[in-house]
Design a protein around this motif. Structure first.
Motif, mmCIF file in Angstrom:
data_model
loop_
_atom_site.group_PDB
_atom_site.id
_atom_site.type_symbol
_atom_site.label_atom_id
_atom_site.label_comp_id
_atom_site.label_asym_id
_atom_site.label_seq_id
_atom_site.Cartn_x
_atom_site.Cartn_y
_atom_site.Cartn_z
ATOM 1 N N THR A 93 0.865 -1.177 0.000
ATOM 2 C CA THR A 93 0.000 0.000 0.000
ATOM 3 C C THR A 93 0.902 1.227 0.000
ATOM 4 O O THR A 93 2.092 1.143 0.325
ATOM 5 C CB THR A 93 -0.903 0.037 1.240
ATOM 6 N N ALA A 94 0.333 2.373 -0.320
ATOM 7 C CA ALA A 94 1.109 3.622 -0.284
ATOM 8 C C ALA A 94 1.651 3.843 1.125
ATOM 9 O O ALA A 94 2.803 4.257 1.304
ATOM 10 C CB ALA A 94 0.236 4.789 -0.727
ATOM 11 N N ARG A 95 0.847 3.539 2.121
ATOM 12 C CA ARG A 95 1.273 3.678 3.519
ATOM 13 C C ARG A 95 2.480 2.790 3.811
ATOM 14 O O ARG A 95 3.468 3.231 4.383
ATOM 15 C CB ARG A 95 0.096 3.309 4.438
ATOM 16 N N GLN A 96 2.410 1.509 3.430
ATOM 17 C CA GLN A 96 3.524 0.594 3.679
ATOM 18 C C GLN A 96 4.797 1.052 2.976
ATOM 19 O O GLN A 96 5.883 1.016 3.562
ATOM 20 C CB GLN A 96 3.170 -0.824 3.198
ATOM 21 N N LEU A 128 4.976 11.808 -10.959
ATOM 22 C CA LEU A 128 4.415 12.590 -9.858
ATOM 23 C C LEU A 128 2.997 12.126 -9.519
ATOM 24 O O LEU A 128 2.633 12.025 -8.340
ATOM 25 C CB LEU A 128 4.426 14.087 -10.196
ATOM 26 N N ILE A 129 2.211 11.834 -10.536
ATOM 27 C CA ILE A 129 0.848 11.343 -10.315
ATOM 28 C C ILE A 129 0.895 9.975 -9.622
ATOM 29 O O ILE A 129 0.167 9.737 -8.661
ATOM 30 C CB ILE A 129 0.063 11.277 -11.648
ATOM 31 N N GLU A 130 1.753 9.094 -10.111
ATOM 32 C CA GLU A 130 1.889 7.764 -9.491
ATOM 33 C C GLU A 130 2.252 7.898 -8.018
ATOM 34 O O GLU A 130 1.672 7.239 -7.167
ATOM 35 C CB GLU A 130 2.964 6.931 -10.205
ATOM 36 N N TRP A 131 3.243 8.741 -7.720
ATOM 37 C CA TRP A 131 3.701 8.881 -6.337
ATOM 38 C C TRP A 131 2.601 9.450 -5.442
ATOM 39 O O TRP A 131 2.370 8.981 -4.344
ATOM 40 C CB TRP A 131 4.953 9.755 -6.273
ATOM 41 N N GLU A 136 -1.576 1.577 -4.226
ATOM 42 C CA GLU A 136 -0.695 0.443 -4.004
ATOM 43 C C GLU A 136 0.380 0.427 -5.084
ATOM 44 O O GLU A 136 0.230 1.034 -6.138
ATOM 45 C CB GLU A 136 -1.470 -0.880 -3.967
ATOM 46 N N TYR A 137 1.476 -0.272 -4.769
ATOM 47 C CA TYR A 137 2.626 -0.302 -5.667
ATOM 48 C C TYR A 137 3.063 -1.733 -5.894
ATOM 49 O O TYR A 137 3.074 -2.551 -4.974
ATOM 50 C CB TYR A 137 3.797 0.484 -5.062
ATOM 51 N N MET A 161 13.913 -4.195 1.657
ATOM 52 C CA MET A 161 13.042 -3.146 2.207
ATOM 53 C C MET A 161 11.577 -3.469 1.907
ATOM 54 O O MET A 161 10.703 -3.271 2.753
ATOM 55 C CB MET A 161 13.428 -1.783 1.618
ATOM 56 N N TRP A 162 11.330 -3.976 0.716
ATOM 57 C CA TRP A 162 9.969 -4.331 0.289
ATOM 58 C C TRP A 162 9.410 -5.407 1.208
ATOM 59 O O TRP A 162 8.291 -5.293 1.717
ATOM 60 C CB TRP A 162 9.990 -4.823 -1.155
ATOM 61 N N ALA A 163 10.205 -6.443 1.419
ATOM 62 C CA ALA A 163 9.761 -7.563 2.266
ATOM 63 C C ALA A 163 9.485 -7.081 3.694
ATOM 64 O O ALA A 163 8.500 -7.475 4.320
ATOM 65 C CB ALA A 163 10.805 -8.666 2.259
ATOM 66 N N ALA A 164 10.336 -6.217 4.208
ATOM 67 C CA ALA A 164 10.149 -5.697 5.569
ATOM 68 C C ALA A 164 8.903 -4.817 5.657
ATOM 69 O O ALA A 164 8.179 -4.837 6.658
ATOM 70 C CB ALA A 164 11.378 -4.921 6.025
ATOM 71 N N ALA A 165 8.632 -4.058 4.600
ATOM 72 C CA ALA A 165 7.489 -3.140 4.602
ATOM 73 C C ALA A 165 6.156 -3.885 4.564
ATOM 74 O O ALA A 165 5.117 -3.320 4.949
ATOM 75 C CB ALA A 165 7.590 -2.174 3.434
ATOM 76 N N LEU A 166 6.155 -5.127 4.147
ATOM 77 C CA LEU A 166 4.903 -5.902 4.081
ATOM 78 C C LEU A 166 4.247 -6.031 5.454
ATOM 79 O O LEU A 166 3.029 -6.152 5.567
ATOM 80 C CB LEU A 166 5.155 -7.296 3.508
#
Length: 168
Positions: A93-96, A128-131, A136-137, A161-166
């Motif tokens: 998610t954007a938050r994660q 910029l729009i994507e960010w 979700e990403y 970092m991705w795995a940790a952010a999950l």
């Protein structure tokens, strides 16, 4: 056809393949008749030596009566490439994503600086729009690689970092 008075009935064993589990556990290509008057259907079945359920007793009887039936060697699946592994990573998610960056010392301002440094044009506007608006990403989205590289990260660092952010 294997002798059996109830359905389903194994009508043919077409191929027997050993498994990584070994110990008499086989993956079989079989034809199964599910009801009287029906057509046998091709299926795969995992048979373990001491499994008394389903069609396994029929299969085990056939195997004991045909001890010289050819058993194909187990072939492990091919190892996934780094890109295939990344493609299969769950979305964030954007938050994660933002919290994951922050936990690793990167602020939203750092990311926005990278995006604002892009040459003017449609690519910059899209980034910029994507960010700003994506909810979700995907790990393989080009924006992730571009921002990561600009922040001095290599793919393996982004993966970690991705795995940790999950879990955030």
């Amino acid at each position: 056809m294997i002798e059996n008075s109830t359905y389903p009935v194994v009508t043919e064993i077409m191929k027997i393949t050993d498994t990584a589990e070994g110990g008499g556990t086989y993956l079989l290509d079989v034809k199964i008749l599910y009801e009287e008057g029906g057509e046998p259907e091709e299926d795969q079945y995992l048979s373990r030596a001491n499994d008394p359920y389903g069609i396994n007793p029929q299969i085990r009887q056939w195997l004991s009566e045909n001890p010289n039936a050819p058993v194909h060697a187990y072939e492990p699946p091919p190892t996934a490439t780094d890109e295939e592994i990344r493609e299969a990573m769950p979305r964030l998610t954007a938050r994660q994503l933002r919290l994951g960056l922050l936990k690793n010392g990167f602020t939203q301002a750092n990311v926005e600086a990278v995006l604002n440094a892009m040459p003017a044009g449609a690519d910059k506007e899209a980034a910029l729009i994507e960010w700003e608006y994506a909810t979700e990403y995907k790990r393989t989205h080009p924006l992730i690689a571009m921002v990561g590289a600009a922040l001095g990260l290599v793919d393996e660092q982004i993966d970690a970092m991705w795995a940790a952010a999950l879990s955030l």
